[in-house]
Design an enzyme around this catalytic site. Structure first.
Site: not given
Length: 293
Positions: A88, A231
């Protein structure tokens, strides 16, 4: 039998995580426990869960140490539903802030460090504005799946981008279309990728390029987490997709506005191909103790 989980809550442009230090790899939570911690009503609440483990104490970390002996720490990352994820982009920056805060590493301004992830090594640099992560070599994943989303009247083609985890990026006409999406519902991809994908919806700013910097706005539905305020890998994939659509002459530096703030993306040549980097803030919010069954 219950035990106390000592954790830290952090976020990168609103993309939030629960982090805990387990250097010896002695406390491996189950997917059910992770989902319970990330639950926003009955747990701490987060988009993802991160365990800090010394790479030599985790089977997935052995390969990263073999690739780079300096990658002594591994980011064991899990989605909010308890499913394991490759990595991530926002999470790496928050993970780095956490390691420094815990006194596990030292990283001064301008210095960099290697971090192990399931997607391989990610090198993180420290700056006064936050952290920049070299996301490695990216690639077009192939195909143009049709994407259906609640609030989008007609299915749109997307482009597959792989930045260590899978993405499908969809271009929209304007801010009204972007605002009209209900990303509480899972977008439908046709054909559906075997491992799923994060789905980004992007709108170019007007003008697209200002002072040599590309500018876009983005919303995202993250695989295993739902809509998030930001994100990192999605911002990277979105900038890459828009540059790909724009063609020759498009810039290599981008400013991506997400609901939780702004992150930077830049593309640069590496010895193994074109790399892409993500930069932005990383904040730690509070510490706590949670009793887990």
């Amino acid at each position: 039998m219950s035990f106390d989980l000592r954790f830290t809550k952090g976020h990168g442009t609103g993309n939030d995580f629960v982090l805990f230090a387990d250097p010896d790899g002695a406390t491996e939570l189950t997917p059910t426990q992770i989902a319970a911690v990330c639950d926003r009503h009955f747990g701490v609440g987060a988009d993802g869960f991160i365990r800090a483990v010394r790479s030599t104490n985790l089977s997935a970390g052995a390969a990263t140490v073999a690739e780079d002996p300096d990658a002594t720490w591994f980011m064991d990352y899990w989605n909010a539903d308890g499913s394991a994820s490759e990595m991530c982009g926002n999470g790496v920056r928050v993970f780095m802030r956490f390691l420094i805060d815990q006194g596990l590493v030292e990283l001064g301004p301008g210095e960099s460090i290697a971090i192990g992830t399931r997607a391989g090594i990610r090198r993180v640099s420290h700056s006064d504005q936050g952290f920049e992560v070299d996301m490695g070599v990216w690639r077009l994943a192939g195909g143009e799946p049709l994407v259906r989303a609640k609030g989008l009247p007609v299915a749109r083609p997307g482009v597959g981008i792989d930045v260590g985890n899978p993405h499908v990026v969809v271009a929209l006409a304007d801010d009204d279309e972007l605002a009209g999406l209900d990303l509480g519902y899972l977008p439908i991809l046709d054909p559906a990728p075997d491992a799923g994908a994060n789905v980004e919806f992007v709108v170019p700013a007007e003008p697209l390029v200002e002072a040599g910097v590309g500018r876009i706005r983005m919303r995202v539905h993250e695989r295993g987490s739902g809509e998030t305020l930001s994100c990192g890998t999605g911002a990277v994939a979105s900038a890459l997709a828009v540059r790909y659509w724009a063609g020759a002459g498009a810039p290599d530096v981008w400013r991506v506005q997400v609901p939780g703030g702004i992150v930077g993306v830049r593309m640069f040549d590496g010895p193994d191909g074109e790399h892409v980097a993500l930069s932005g803030p990383a904040e730690l919010v509070f510490d706590g103790v949670l009793a887990l069954a």
